[in-house]
Design an enzyme around this catalytic site. Structure first.
Site, PDB file in Angstrom:
ATOM      1  N   GLU A  24      39.044  95.858  -5.393  1.00  0.00           N
ATOM      2  CA  GLU A  24      38.327  95.942  -4.120  1.00  0.00           C
ATOM      3  C   GLU A  24      38.211  97.400  -3.672  1.00  0.00           C
ATOM      4  O   GLU A  24      39.175  98.152  -3.721  1.00  0.00           O
ATOM      5  CB  GLU A  24      39.051  95.118  -3.048  1.00  0.00           C
ATOM      6  CG  GLU A  24      38.309  95.052  -1.726  1.00  0.00           C
ATOM      7  CD  GLU A  24      38.854  93.980  -0.797  1.00  0.00           C
ATOM      8  OE1 GLU A  24      38.719  94.143   0.418  1.00  0.00           O
ATOM      9  OE2 GLU A  24      39.416  92.972  -1.294  1.00  0.00           O
ATOM     10  N   ASP A  63      34.050  95.919   0.385  1.00  0.00           N
ATOM     11  CA  ASP A  63      34.668  95.744   1.696  1.00  0.00           C
ATOM     12  C   ASP A  63      34.063  96.753   2.667  1.00  0.00           C
ATOM     13  O   ASP A  63      33.188  96.432   3.459  1.00  0.00           O
ATOM     14  CB  ASP A  63      36.186  95.892   1.601  1.00  0.00           C
ATOM     15  CG  ASP A  63      36.880  95.628   2.942  1.00  0.00           C
ATOM     16  OD1 ASP A  63      36.185  95.445   3.945  1.00  0.00           O
ATOM     17  OD2 ASP A  63      38.122  95.609   2.970  1.00  0.00           O
ATOM     18  N   GLN A 101      33.676  90.894   0.357  1.00  0.00           N
ATOM     19  CA  GLN A 101      34.632  90.305   1.283  1.00  0.00           C
ATOM     20  C   GLN A 101      33.935  90.114   2.622  1.00  0.00           C
ATOM     21  O   GLN A 101      33.449  91.071   3.226  1.00  0.00           O
ATOM     22  CB  GLN A 101      35.885  91.149   1.514  1.00  0.00           C
ATOM     23  CG  GLN A 101      36.869  90.332   2.357  1.00  0.00           C
ATOM     24  CD  GLN A 101      38.056  91.078   2.903  1.00  0.00           C
ATOM     25  OE1 GLN A 101      38.667  90.635   3.867  1.00  0.00           O
ATOM     26  NE2 GLN A 101      38.411  92.204   2.316  1.00  0.00           N
ATOM     27  N   LYS A 147      34.527  89.871   5.925  1.00  0.00           N
ATOM     28  CA  LYS A 147      35.656  90.207   6.795  1.00  0.00           C
ATOM     29  C   LYS A 147      35.352  89.656   8.186  1.00  0.00           C
ATOM     30  O   LYS A 147      34.706  90.307   9.007  1.00  0.00           O
ATOM     31  CB  LYS A 147      35.863  91.725   6.815  1.00  0.00           C
ATOM     32  CG  LYS A 147      37.304  92.132   6.965  1.00  0.00           C
ATOM     33  CD  LYS A 147      37.540  93.490   6.369  1.00  0.00           C
ATOM     34  CE  LYS A 147      39.039  93.729   6.223  1.00  0.00           C
ATOM     35  NZ  LYS A 147      39.331  94.867   5.355  1.00  0.00           N
ATOM     36  N   SER A 183      41.669  89.758   7.940  1.00  0.00           N
ATOM     37  CA  SER A 183      42.674  90.805   8.064  1.00  0.00           C
ATOM     38  C   SER A 183      44.048  90.227   8.317  1.00  0.00           C
ATOM     39  O   SER A 183      44.188  89.172   8.965  1.00  0.00           O
ATOM     40  CB  SER A 183      42.281  91.732   9.220  1.00  0.00           C
ATOM     41  OG  SER A 183      43.266  92.689   9.464  1.00  0.00           O
TER      42      SER A 183
END
EC number: 4.3.1.2
Length: 419
Positions: A274, A308, A330, A332, A361
């Protein structure tokens, strides 16, 4: 049906927040704080601070209470993210603007309410949308309220409003472990986590000269799985390097060669990296990751790349997916704001044939984690990130059991509807 009362409660989140820019530019780095390193990202008073949460409590006419938690991610304010979430700075707008709207809000359906949260509210102090953390928590509470009104699971609400099929098995989970906690890693192997260990490498010193420390660690994890894992256990290995490899290697060909070395170190398991690069803009990030991905195609054992940083909103995710820049994004969730954006993001990735992690997170809470699990059942991402915290056991337990309960309740609902 409308809520009869609303409460806003300030609390603590599941981890802490860090000034990523200051960390990456400091020669030395203490993970729990160093007074000698000055913060560089607006809003930070020190490079590491305790995370905060605002819980939104919707009191329903049925007597139930629907809860959503407003939280941000660890590296707030980095790579186009909203600024650091400071709870006290948002209470006034919640009380003066959001509360009256919530008391008038028809909670019998979710999607249209989520769209209003995204489009109708402006933060008078910032002159833009409400902070992503606020939109995240608001839509959690509204989604939970709609489920309570109809006496069903959150996954069933999403399935109905987006016309999706609910998974009949738990979605794979990436168990997030500390690099220096071998016992934690062993527990995740024992529990057969589908992906592990995440193991953040935040500073260039973490990966070592020419990436030697990272390569040794990948080799160690693969060996540990072989030695401790039971027969038939075949996890994917995932490592988050926060752009440190882009700092370490001067060009993409060198980076691709090193990533191929990591793939060999991980054998016989697949490996995901990542954020190998953090560029100075989204356009540059997409371009560099796309070029890196093309270079990796020449190797028979290929590292899978996960985006990310700079991939923070629904629009960002669509751009990364359209460009074919990575193997996975990702999603998020706190960065996307409204839960509906995360739902749309997973579905878009499915249409485009790109993998996705319905993530978030360690700085989240058990409330947002449980809702994430329900969203996952209804949208079928490739995998989830364990949360809250980086205890691994706790996040794995919360997400797994919430999915198992959701599946059981959905099956019961289907049986009862046939009677």
């Amino acid at each position: 049906m409308n809520p009869i009362d609303v409460q806003f409660v300030v609390g603590i989140s599941g981890y802490f927040v860090k000034d990523l820019q200051a960390v990456r530019q400091s020669p030395q780095y203490n993970p729990l704080g160093d007074e000698k390193i000055l913060p560089q990202t607006p809003g930070f008073k020190s490079i590491v601070q305790a995370g905060q949460v605002i819980s939104i409590l919707l009191h329903l006419p049925t007597g139930g209470i629907a809860v959503g938690d407003c939280v941000d991610v660890i590296f707030s304010g980095a790579a186009s993210r909203d600024p650091l979430f400071v709870a006290d700075e948002h209470l006034e707008v919640l009380e003066s603007i959001v509360r009256p709207w919530l008391l008038r809000c028809d909670i019998s359906s979710f999607r249209q309410n989520a769209e209003k949260v995204e489009s109708e509210f402006l933060d008078p102090q910032r002159g833009c949308k409400l902070h992503s953390a606020i939109r995240y928590g608001l839509t959690q509470a509204l989604l939970a309220a709609t489920a309570q009104v109809h006496g069903c699971t959150i996954a069933e609400v999403i399935s109905h409003e987006w016309n999706t099929a609910i998974s009949d098995r738990p979605i794979d989970i990436l168990a997030s472990c500390h690099r220096n906690d071998t016992l934690q890693l062993d527990r995740m192997i024992m529990k057969q986590a589908s992906l592990l260990p995440h193991a953040s490498f935040v500073h260039v010193s973490d990966v070592g000269p020419n990436g030697s420390i990272l390569a040794d660690y990948v080799r160690f994890v693969a060996g540990r799985v072989r030695a401790r894992g039971c027969s038939g256990y075949w996890p994917r290995l995932h490592f988050d390097v926060y752009g440190t490899l882009g700092d370490l290697f001067s060009n993409l060909k060198q980076l691709a060669t090193f990533l191929n070395e990591l793939a060999h170190a991980a054998q016989p398991y697949d490996i995901l990296i990542e954020s190998p690069i953090i560029a100075s803009s989204k356009a540059e990030q997409i371009q560099q990751l796309a070029e890196l991905r093309k270079l990796l195609l020449q190797y028979p054992t290929r590292v899978k790349i996960v985006a990310d940083e700079w991939c923070n909103t629904l629009e960002d995710i669509k751009e990364f997916a359209d460009a074919g820049a990575v193997d996975y994004v990702q999603i998020k969730m706190p960065d996307l704001g409204g839960i509906d954006n995360s739902i749309e993001a997973v579905l878009y990735c499915g249409v485009k044939g790109i993998g996705c992690c319905l993530g978030g997170s360690a700085n989240e809470t058990e409330i947002s984690a449980r809702i994430t699990a329900q969203v996952a059942l209804a949208t079928n991402p490739d995998f989830l990130l364990s949360k809250p915290g980086i205890g691994a056991d706790e996040g794995l337990t919360i997400l797994t059991n919430e999915m198992l309960r959701g599946i059981a309740l959905t099956k019961r609902s289907r049986r009862m509807s046939r009677i």
